[in-house]
Design a protein around this motif. Structure first.
Motif, PDB file in Angstrom:
ATOM      1  N   ALA A 108       0.828  -1.213   0.000  1.00  0.00           N
ATOM      2  CA  ALA A 108       0.000   0.000   0.000  1.00  0.00           C
ATOM      3  C   ALA A 108       0.857   1.255   0.000  1.00  0.00           C
ATOM      4  N   THR A 109       1.948   1.232   0.747  1.00  0.00           N
ATOM      5  CA  THR A 109       2.841   2.392   0.792  1.00  0.00           C
ATOM      6  C   THR A 109       3.478   2.630  -0.578  1.00  0.00           C
ATOM      7  N   TYR A 110       3.954   1.562  -1.191  1.00  0.00           N
ATOM      8  CA  TYR A 110       4.545   1.671  -2.526  1.00  0.00           C
ATOM      9  C   TYR A 110       3.505   2.185  -3.526  1.00  0.00           C
ATOM     10  N   ALA A 111       2.310   1.593  -3.495  1.00  0.00           N
ATOM     11  CA  ALA A 111       1.262   1.972  -4.445  1.00  0.00           C
ATOM     12  C   ALA A 111       0.817   3.415  -4.224  1.00  0.00           C
ATOM     13  N   SER A 112       0.749   3.855  -2.965  1.00  0.00           N
ATOM     14  CA  SER A 112       0.323   5.235  -2.697  1.00  0.00           C
ATOM     15  C   SER A 112       1.349   6.230  -3.228  1.00  0.00           C
ATOM     16  N   THR A 113       2.614   5.863  -3.153  1.00  0.00           N
ATOM     17  CA  THR A 113       3.676   6.719  -3.693  1.00  0.00           C
ATOM     18  C   THR A 113       3.609   6.747  -5.219  1.00  0.00           C
ATOM     19  N   LYS A 114       3.389   5.572  -5.792  1.00  0.00           N
ATOM     20  CA  LYS A 114       3.374   5.458  -7.256  1.00  0.00           C
ATOM     21  C   LYS A 114       2.227   6.272  -7.884  1.00  0.00           C
ATOM     22  N   VAL A 115       1.065   6.280  -7.224  1.00  0.00           N
ATOM     23  CA  VAL A 115      -0.082   7.013  -7.780  1.00  0.00           C
ATOM     24  C   VAL A 115      -0.179   8.436  -7.238  1.00  0.00           C
ATOM     25  N   ASP A 116       0.754   8.817  -6.348  1.00  0.00           N
ATOM     26  CA  ASP A 116       0.723  10.127  -5.685  1.00  0.00           C
ATOM     27  C   ASP A 116      -0.656  10.341  -5.044  1.00  0.00           C
ATOM     28  N   LEU A 117      -0.916   9.527  -4.039  1.00  0.00           N
ATOM     29  CA  LEU A 117      -2.229   9.470  -3.388  1.00  0.00           C
ATOM     30  C   LEU A 117      -2.777  10.836  -2.995  1.00  0.00           C
ATOM     31  N   MET A 118      -1.911  11.736  -2.578  1.00  0.00           N
ATOM     32  CA  MET A 118      -2.393  13.030  -2.090  1.00  0.00           C
ATOM     33  C   MET A 118      -2.911  13.958  -3.190  1.00  0.00           C
ATOM     34  N   LYS A 119      -2.806  13.556  -4.429  1.00  0.00           N
ATOM     35  CA  LYS A 119      -3.420  14.391  -5.472  1.00  0.00           C
ATOM     36  C   LYS A 119      -4.903  14.036  -5.647  1.00  0.00           C
ATOM     37  N   TYR A 120      -5.366  13.028  -4.899  1.00  0.00           N
ATOM     38  CA  TYR A 120      -6.777  12.638  -4.926  1.00  0.00           C
ATOM     39  C   TYR A 120      -7.467  13.133  -3.664  1.00  0.00           C
ATOM     40  N   ARG A 121      -8.731  13.487  -3.818  1.00  0.00           N
ATOM     41  CA  ARG A 121      -9.527  13.876  -2.645  1.00  0.00           C
ATOM     42  C   ARG A 121     -10.034  12.592  -2.003  1.00  0.00           C
ATOM     43  N   ILE A 122      -9.373  12.181  -0.928  1.00  0.00           N
ATOM     44  CA  ILE A 122      -9.738  10.894  -0.315  1.00  0.00           C
ATOM     45  C   ILE A 122     -10.584  11.056   0.951  1.00  0.00           C
ATOM     46  N   GLY A 123     -10.921  12.292   1.289  1.00  0.00           N
ATOM     47  CA  GLY A 123     -11.845  12.561   2.392  1.00  0.00           C
ATOM     48  C   GLY A 123     -11.416  11.910   3.702  1.00  0.00           C
ATOM     49  N   PRO A 124     -12.351  11.231   4.372  1.00  0.00           N
ATOM     50  CA  PRO A 124     -12.039  10.650   5.684  1.00  0.00           C
ATOM     51  C   PRO A 124     -10.981   9.551   5.626  1.00  0.00           C
ATOM     52  N   ALA A 125     -10.743   9.007   4.447  1.00  0.00           N
ATOM     53  CA  ALA A 125      -9.701   7.977   4.313  1.00  0.00           C
ATOM     54  C   ALA A 125      -8.316   8.547   4.570  1.00  0.00           C
ATOM     55  N   TYR A 126      -8.200   9.875   4.598  1.00  0.00           N
ATOM     56  CA  TYR A 126      -6.919  10.537   4.878  1.00  0.00           C
ATOM     57  C   TYR A 126      -6.341  10.086   6.222  1.00  0.00           C
ATOM     58  N   PHE A 127      -7.211   9.819   7.183  1.00  0.00           N
ATOM     59  CA  PHE A 127      -6.753   9.457   8.523  1.00  0.00           C
ATOM     60  C   PHE A 127      -6.138   8.060   8.586  1.00  0.00           C
ATOM     61  N   LEU A 128      -6.381   7.249   7.579  1.00  0.00           N
ATOM     62  CA  LEU A 128      -5.753   5.923   7.568  1.00  0.00           C
ATOM     63  C   LEU A 128      -4.234   6.037   7.443  1.00  0.00           C
ATOM     64  N   PRO A 129      -3.704   6.675   6.391  1.00  0.00           N
ATOM     65  CA  PRO A 129      -2.244   6.774   6.328  1.00  0.00           C
ATOM     66  C   PRO A 129      -1.651   7.752   7.345  1.00  0.00           C
ATOM     67  N   ALA A 130      -2.416   8.738   7.791  1.00  0.00           N
ATOM     68  CA  ALA A 130      -1.873   9.737   8.713  1.00  0.00           C
ATOM     69  C   ALA A 130      -1.805   9.241  10.156  1.00  0.00           C
ATOM     70  N   ILE A 131      -2.740   8.380  10.560  1.00  0.00           N
ATOM     71  CA  ILE A 131      -2.801   7.950  11.958  1.00  0.00           C
ATOM     72  C   ILE A 131      -2.816   6.430  12.102  1.00  0.00           C
ATOM     73  N   VAL A 132      -3.662   5.766  11.344  1.00  0.00           N
ATOM     74  CA  VAL A 132      -3.859   4.327  11.541  1.00  0.00           C
ATOM     75  C   VAL A 132      -2.654   3.517  11.082  1.00  0.00           C
ATOM     76  N   VAL A 133      -2.131   3.784   9.902  1.00  0.00           N
ATOM     77  CA  VAL A 133      -1.005   2.998   9.383  1.00  0.00           C
ATOM     78  C   VAL A 133       0.206   3.054  10.317  1.00  0.00           C
ATOM     79  N   PRO A 134       0.581   4.222  10.853  1.00  0.00           N
ATOM     80  CA  PRO A 134       1.706   4.212  11.797  1.00  0.00           C
ATOM     81  C   PRO A 134       1.455   3.319  13.026  1.00  0.00           C
ATOM     82  N   ALA A 135       0.232   3.331  13.542  1.00  0.00           N
ATOM     83  CA  ALA A 135      -0.093   2.456  14.676  1.00  0.00           C
ATOM     84  C   ALA A 135       0.024   0.990  14.273  1.00  0.00           C
TER      85      ALA A 135
END
Length: 181
Positions: free
Chosen positions: A118-145
């Motif tokens: 998921a980390t590789y794929a998010s980098t490859k597609v430049d995930l932050m150029k998409y409006r992902i709404g509440p899913a933003y909290f997954l890579p920002a908070i949940v994935v590190p945990a």
């Protein structure tokens, strides 16, 4: 100051990783040393049983701009698979089934690989150029945990696999582990 979405995400990701790492170092690891394998791994497996939430990346009803399938599909289904494996491992550990340790290994390896993909794929597609709404909290908070808890489980499996793990998973003893001196 105009920061890019990716820069902000990276700051939040690494800030969360540092915070969860400190929580683990200050509170979790000392407690893990006093408890047996079964008692320690149970809440971690329960936490990972919620990984089904990764399916959010497939829902246009929740994510305003669903990321490309090259990210969304493996991320969503990898998380769902990991949640299922966490539940299987949980039942195996709690019921002291033969193969419980193998189930925990399988969950942890698959879950860790899922996060890497998921980390590789998010980098490859430049995930932050998409409006992902509440899913933003997954890579920002949940994935590190999740990363910190996967590391803790690897530590449990590699550093503490002796008689305490076997005893905790066998029917031979129902006694809690004695604290280490």
């Amino acid at each position: 100051m105009n920061l890019s979405g990716t820069a902000v995400m990276l700051v939040e990701f690494y800030g969360s990783l540092l915070s969860f790492g400190l929580i683990a170092a200050i509170y979790v690891v000392p407690a893990m040393r006093r408890l047996d394998f079964r008692e320690v791994v149970t809440p971690i497996l329960l936490m990972h049983s919620f990984r089904h939430v990764g399916l959010i990346y497939l829902l246009f009803q929740v994510v305003p701009e669903v990321p490309p399938p090259s990210f969304a599909v493996p991320t969503a289904w990898g998380d769902a698979l990991t949640a299922g494996l966490a539940l299987v491992a949980l039942v195996a550990v709690r019921r002291r089934w033969t193969g419980a340790t193998a189930a925990v290994w399988l969950f942890n390896v698959v879950g860790s690989l899922d996060l890497a993909v998921a980390t590789y794929a998010s980098t490859k597609v430049d995930l932050m150029k998409y409006r992902i709404g509440p899913a933003y909290f997954l890579p920002a908070i949940v994935v590190p945990a999740l990363l910190v808890t996967h590391a803790l489980v690897f530590w449990l499996l590699i550093k503490r696999p002796g008689p305490r793990v076997r005893a905790a998973l066998s029917d031979e003893t129902n006694q809690p582990a004695k604290p280490r001196a």
